[in-house]
Design a protein around this motif. Structure first.
Motif, mmCIF file in Angstrom:
data_model
loop_
_atom_site.group_PDB
_atom_site.id
_atom_site.type_symbol
_atom_site.label_atom_id
_atom_site.label_comp_id
_atom_site.label_asym_id
_atom_site.label_seq_id
_atom_site.Cartn_x
_atom_site.Cartn_y
_atom_site.Cartn_z
ATOM 1 N N GLU A 442 0.987 -1.461 0.029
ATOM 2 C CA GLU A 442 -0.104 -0.029 0.185
ATOM 3 C C GLU A 442 0.865 1.606 -0.062
ATOM 4 O OE1 GLU A 442 -3.388 0.679 -0.694
ATOM 5 O OE2 GLU A 442 -3.377 -1.532 -0.448
ATOM 6 N N ARG A 443 1.536 0.653 0.675
ATOM 7 C CA ARG A 443 2.935 1.951 0.441
ATOM 8 C C ARG A 443 3.543 2.983 -0.862
ATOM 9 N NH1 ARG A 443 5.953 2.768 6.964
ATOM 10 N NH2 ARG A 443 4.002 2.987 7.451
ATOM 11 N N LEU A 444 3.989 0.937 -0.876
ATOM 12 C CA LEU A 444 4.613 1.429 -2.313
ATOM 13 C C LEU A 444 3.577 2.208 -3.385
ATOM 14 C CD1 LEU A 444 6.573 -2.113 -2.544
ATOM 15 C CD2 LEU A 444 7.609 0.979 -3.237
ATOM 16 N N LYS A 445 2.608 1.670 -3.325
ATOM 17 C CA LYS A 445 1.229 2.397 -4.383
ATOM 18 C C LYS A 445 1.337 3.650 -4.243
ATOM 19 C CE LYS A 445 -2.374 -0.394 -4.097
ATOM 20 N NZ LYS A 445 -3.812 -0.455 -4.008
ATOM 21 N N SER A 446 0.997 4.635 -3.179
ATOM 22 C CA SER A 446 1.127 5.705 -2.763
ATOM 23 C C SER A 446 2.486 6.367 -3.183
ATOM 24 C CB SER A 446 0.637 6.281 -1.227
ATOM 25 O OG SER A 446 1.648 5.278 0.088
ATOM 26 N N VAL A 447 3.372 6.080 -2.996
ATOM 27 C CA VAL A 447 4.658 6.577 -3.417
ATOM 28 C C VAL A 447 4.901 6.706 -4.651
ATOM 29 C CG1 VAL A 447 7.019 6.504 -2.766
ATOM 30 C CG2 VAL A 447 5.742 6.126 -1.026
ATOM 31 N N LEU A 448 4.892 5.368 -4.999
ATOM 32 C CA LEU A 448 4.971 6.015 -6.702
ATOM 33 C C LEU A 448 3.806 6.985 -7.504
ATOM 34 C CD1 LEU A 448 6.023 2.678 -8.021
ATOM 35 C CD2 LEU A 448 7.221 4.321 -7.165
ATOM 36 N N ASP A 449 2.999 7.060 -6.477
ATOM 37 C CA ASP A 449 1.785 7.912 -7.237
ATOM 38 C C ASP A 449 2.166 9.388 -7.523
ATOM 39 O OD1 ASP A 449 0.517 5.803 -7.693
ATOM 40 O OD2 ASP A 449 -1.010 6.474 -5.702
ATOM 41 N N GLY A 450 3.317 9.575 -6.624
ATOM 42 C CA GLY A 450 3.944 10.606 -7.097
ATOM 43 C C GLY A 450 5.689 10.885 -7.112
ATOM 44 N N GLN A 451 6.549 10.899 -6.447
ATOM 45 C CA GLN A 451 7.764 11.076 -6.892
ATOM 46 C C GLN A 451 8.754 9.104 -6.112
ATOM 47 O OE1 GLN A 451 9.359 12.459 -9.555
ATOM 48 N NE2 GLN A 451 11.296 10.812 -8.839
ATOM 49 N N PRO A 452 9.014 8.835 -6.375
ATOM 50 C CA PRO A 452 9.545 7.727 -5.256
ATOM 51 C C PRO A 452 10.681 8.425 -4.860
ATOM 52 C CG PRO A 452 9.968 7.643 -7.612
ATOM 53 C CD PRO A 452 8.631 9.025 -8.277
ATOM 54 N N SER A 453 10.414 7.837 -3.295
ATOM 55 C CA SER A 453 12.345 7.632 -2.825
ATOM 56 C C SER A 453 13.189 6.526 -3.267
ATOM 57 C CB SER A 453 11.620 8.589 -1.398
ATOM 58 O OG SER A 453 12.616 8.382 -0.270
ATOM 59 N N ILE A 454 14.195 7.760 -3.041
ATOM 60 C CA ILE A 454 15.073 6.280 -3.994
ATOM 61 C C ILE A 454 15.964 6.420 -1.817
ATOM 62 C CG2 ILE A 454 14.761 6.370 -5.894
ATOM 63 C CD1 ILE A 454 17.031 7.763 -6.341
ATOM 64 N N PRO A 492 28.942 -6.797 -19.925
ATOM 65 C CA PRO A 492 28.098 -7.878 -21.317
ATOM 66 C C PRO A 492 27.023 -8.506 -20.817
ATOM 67 C CG PRO A 492 30.098 -8.808 -21.587
ATOM 68 C CD PRO A 492 30.134 -7.994 -20.599
ATOM 69 N N GLN A 493 27.575 -9.254 -19.221
ATOM 70 C CA GLN A 493 25.732 -9.894 -18.979
ATOM 71 C C GLN A 493 26.105 -9.803 -17.067
ATOM 72 O OE1 GLN A 493 25.170 -12.183 -21.580
ATOM 73 N NE2 GLN A 493 24.435 -13.250 -19.780
ATOM 74 N N ASN A 494 26.261 -8.404 -17.038
ATOM 75 C CA ASN A 494 26.156 -8.148 -15.383
ATOM 76 C C ASN A 494 25.782 -6.760 -15.876
ATOM 77 O OD1 ASN A 494 28.210 -9.853 -14.626
ATOM 78 N ND2 ASN A 494 30.136 -8.996 -15.050
ATOM 79 N N LEU A 495 24.534 -6.385 -14.628
ATOM 80 C CA LEU A 495 23.844 -5.329 -14.397
ATOM 81 C C LEU A 495 24.274 -4.978 -12.988
ATOM 82 C CD1 LEU A 495 21.018 -3.320 -15.431
ATOM 83 C CD2 LEU A 495 20.069 -5.124 -13.715
ATOM 84 N N GLY A 496 24.169 -2.939 -12.630
ATOM 85 C CA GLY A 496 24.765 -3.058 -12.175
ATOM 86 C C GLY A 496 23.663 -1.924 -11.583
ATOM 87 N N VAL A 497 23.564 -2.125 -10.427
ATOM 88 C CA VAL A 497 22.294 -1.691 -9.169
ATOM 89 C C VAL A 497 22.502 -0.658 -8.331
ATOM 90 C CG1 VAL A 497 20.340 -1.992 -7.971
ATOM 91 C CG2 VAL A 497 21.041 -3.479 -8.888
ATOM 92 N N ARG A 498 22.711 0.759 -8.329
ATOM 93 C CA ARG A 498 22.834 1.639 -7.481
ATOM 94 C C ARG A 498 22.138 2.185 -6.767
ATOM 95 N NH1 ARG A 498 25.054 2.575 -12.411
ATOM 96 N NH2 ARG A 498 27.391 2.416 -12.779
ATOM 97 N N SER A 499 20.169 2.134 -6.745
ATOM 98 C CA SER A 499 19.377 2.656 -5.655
ATOM 99 C C SER A 499 18.464 1.879 -5.749
ATOM 100 C CB SER A 499 19.334 4.014 -6.386
ATOM 101 O OG SER A 499 18.600 4.333 -7.419
ATOM 102 N N VAL A 500 17.956 1.724 -5.486
ATOM 103 C CA VAL A 500 16.641 1.123 -4.627
ATOM 104 C C VAL A 500 15.257 1.703 -4.475
ATOM 105 C CG1 VAL A 500 17.620 -1.318 -4.903
ATOM 106 C CG2 VAL A 500 17.173 0.161 -2.378
ATOM 107 N N PRO A 501 13.744 1.486 -3.869
ATOM 108 C CA PRO A 501 13.168 2.140 -3.357
ATOM 109 C C PRO A 501 13.678 1.823 -1.943
ATOM 110 C CG PRO A 501 11.864 0.708 -5.268
ATOM 111 C CD PRO A 501 13.193 0.157 -5.107
ATOM 112 N N SER A 502 13.256 3.765 -1.473
ATOM 113 C CA SER A 502 13.686 3.883 0.113
ATOM 114 C C SER A 502 13.039 2.669 0.792
ATOM 115 C CB SER A 502 13.762 4.690 0.226
ATOM 116 O OG SER A 502 12.507 5.443 0.734
ATOM 117 N N LEU A 503 11.416 2.563 0.723
ATOM 118 C CA LEU A 503 10.976 1.461 1.261
ATOM 119 C C LEU A 503 10.660 -0.151 1.494
ATOM 120 C CD1 LEU A 503 7.110 2.897 0.394
ATOM 121 C CD2 LEU A 503 8.367 2.772 2.951
ATOM 122 N N LEU A 504 12.013 -0.719 0.127
ATOM 123 C CA LEU A 504 12.309 -1.667 0.198
ATOM 124 C C LEU A 504 13.796 -1.769 0.454
ATOM 125 C CD1 LEU A 504 10.416 -2.387 -2.919
ATOM 126 C CD2 LEU A 504 10.160 -2.957 -0.732
#
Length: 596
Positions: A442-454, A492-504
């Motif tokens: 429910e929080r993700l839904k409300s957050v993503l309706d605006g600007q997501p916090s990362i 070629p087979q690697n993905l870098g992740v620098r941020s995630v949603p703050s709730l997660l």
């Protein structure tokens, strides 16, 4: 080429019977609707051989005059409409004037009726026959025997007696639900199967769908000017494997409408697993001028003038009612489960009280938990919920005596899976993963309706992915960014992740990203946000929720309970499973035979 000629009336009626009279239940539906239109206060139905051999319906309505009795069996003869204006605002169940004619063309049909004020009754045995005197106190009796006796090819399509009776029983239930003010009785082969006294909607619904349905349903009542929705809709815990307990009525008429079905399904989307079906008995009252009931010979379908407005009204009415969590009700076990339940508001708090130690007795623990209830009731305004709680609390003053939250105070954790809490009614048992999953969703839904916090990662996570997963990440990079993920190719087979949603932020990042990519794999990028965003959010919430076997402190448990009380649809997780249950003191006393 053969010359064009007029069809005979008997053949015309038999063609109409192919549309109107599909099986015995079709006959029963039409005759019952006529009884309702006649103002009956009591209706009795007697069936033989599932209705194939005989369908006899008697009512105590206004009856039919002798002069009109034979005409009632003629094609397109009716007392219910006389002009186009009448057709555009139909207020009766039957009105097409072809049902009795179609029935009498494929079955031996007799009609006995005594009009109000008449000295005796009259009977007519089929179309074109002369009425003869008969004995009847009041009302009308329609007797239909040997269905399809003259069209054996159609009779071969009928099923067994038990199957046909089941369809007749369903037709009887629909009329009985629509008109709880009418006493009704159904018997089969001389044995009474349904005897319903006149009453209100709640009593009739319980009699036909069972008290268990009422105990697991929410009362629906929504009104917006000319449109009103009432009835009962089941909670997800009462979901079913089939659609056999779904009844929707428009102005008292049972209908199957794709627009209505879609609206109801959308209202359940966040709380019911896709393979399960809700149970409901719902009544839509709407201006007859805004709905066309003359779009199907059996009157089972309707067309709304403003279909979008009706869809949105039904959807929002159900979503609001189903979204009210039972966790916000002070007495979950002792109140009507259909009553709306307000959620508990959250309030900011600066400090942390001391938690009781596990060696305390339950009574001492309850007293101690009251000293930090104020904090835990306010703590859930922190972004990541449970993980934001510090470990060095300071005491706070106790709340007012008698103050107690609906889900009570946490006592302990069971096998790292369940939270045990004590409230005014008894024992509350909470599935902590399912509950936290709903809160995050429910929080993700409300957050993503605006600007997501990362949440920026101090050290970027590097994932080794397949070529297909890398292609999905590249194709859906904008979607991932909208959700709070900052990803880019690191090889070629690697993905870098620098941020995630703050709730997660506390989630297992590689596992979370892989799960999201799996959901995105078969989904066109343009459809993600508009059509299936919530599916992605459910996956994210599941991976971000607190896992089983994680030890929680008492303050963390209480924080979770308070968050549940403030979250819509907190009674179920995203998959439709219950998140908590209540064991009352009375139930516990019965189990331990106290007082016996």
């Amino acid at each position: 080429m053969p010359s064009i000629h007029r069809l005979s009336d008997p053949l015309i009626n038999q063609i109409a019977a192919g549309e109107v009279v599909e099986r015995p239940a079709s006959v029963l539906k039409e005759v019952l609707e006529n009884a309702v239109d006649a103002g009956a206060q009591a209706i009795e139905v007697a069936l033989e051989a599932g209705g194939i051999k005989r369908i006899r319906v008697s009512d105590d309505g206004c009856g039919i005059d002798k002069a009109d009795l034979a005409l009632a069996l003629e094609r397109h003869a009716t007392s219910k409409i006389a002009s186009l204006d009448d057709l555009e605002s139909v207020g009766t169940m039957g009105f097409r004037g072809e049902a009795l004619a179609a029935i009498s063309s494929v079955a031996r049909t007799s009609l006995t009726s005594r009009a109000d004020g008449a000295s005796h009754a009259w009977r007519v045995d089929g179309p074109g026959q002369t009425p003869v005197p008969a004995a009847l106190n009041r009302g009308t009796v329609v007797d239909v025997q040997e269905l399809y006796y003259n069209t054996p090819a159609r009779r071969k399509f009928l099923k067994t007696d038990n199957t046909e009776f089941a369809h007749c029983d369903d037709a009887f239930r629909r009329v009985a639900l629509a008109r709880p003010d009418i006493a009704m009785q159904l018997s089969h082969n001389g044995r009474v199967s349904q005897r319903l006294a006149a009453g209100d909607m709640t009593r009739r619904t319980g009699a036909l769908l069972g008290d268990d349905f009422l105990a697991h349903a929410r009362a629906i009542e929504a009104d917006t000017g000319p449109v009103r929705l009432t009835g009962f809709a089941s909670l997800p815990a009462y979901s079913r494997a089939s659609r056999d307990a779904q009844y929707f009525f428009v102005n008292g008429r049972f209908v199957r409408d794709k627009l209505v079905t879609h609206a109801i399904r959308e209202a359940y989307r966040d709380i019911l697993h896709g393979s399960r079906h809700p149970a409901y008995v719902l009544f839509l009252d709407i201006d007859p001028h805004t709905v066309d009931v003359n779009v199907h010979p059996a009157k089972i379908e309707v067309r709304f003038r403003d279909s979008r407005a009706v869809h949105q009204f039904i959807y929002h009415a159900l979503e609001r009612s189903l979204g009210q969590s039972g966790a916000g009700v002070a007495d979950h076990a002792g109140t009507d489960p259909a009553a709306p339940s307000p959620a508990m508001p959250l309030r900011p708090s600066p400090g942390y009280p001391a938690a009781p130690t596990p060696v305390q007795s339950p009574l001492a623990m309850e007293a101690a938990t009251r000293s930090y209830y104020d904090f835990t009731a306010r703590a859930s305004d922190r972004p990541s919920g449970l993980d934001a709680l510090p470990r060095a609390p300071e005491p706070m003053p106790a709340p007012t005596p008698g103050e107690a939250p609906p889900l009570g105070f946490a006592l302990a954790q069971l096998h790292g899976v369940y939270i045990l809490a004590q409230n005014a009614q008894g024992l509350v048992l909470v599935d902590m993963h399912a509950a936290h999953e709903r809160i995050l969703y429910e929080r993700l839904k409300s957050v993503l309706d605006g600007q997501p916090s990362i949440q920026r990662l101090l050290i970027p996570a590097v994932l080794s992915l397949s070529a297909k997963e890398m292609a999905t990440a590249e194709r859906c990079a904008a979607v991932l960014a909208d959700m709070g993920f900052d990803v880019s190719a690191a090889g070629p087979q690697n993905l870098g992740v620098r941020s995630v949603p703050s709730l997660l932020a506390a989630a297992d990042v590689p596992e979370l990203v892989r799960a999201v990519l799996a959901d995105l794999e078969d989904m066109p990028a343009s459809d993600v946000i508009t059509a299936r965003r919530n599916e992605l959010l459910a996956t994210m919430a599941c991976h971000g929720a607190v896992r089983a076997n994680r030890t929680l402190t008492i303050p963390e448990m209480n924080a979770l309970l308070r968050q549940m009380e403030a979250t819509e649809r907190a009674d179920q997780c995203n998959h439709g499973r219950p998140t908590w249950t209540q064991f009352s003191m009375a139930e516990l006393d019965r189990f331990f035979l106290r007082g016996q």
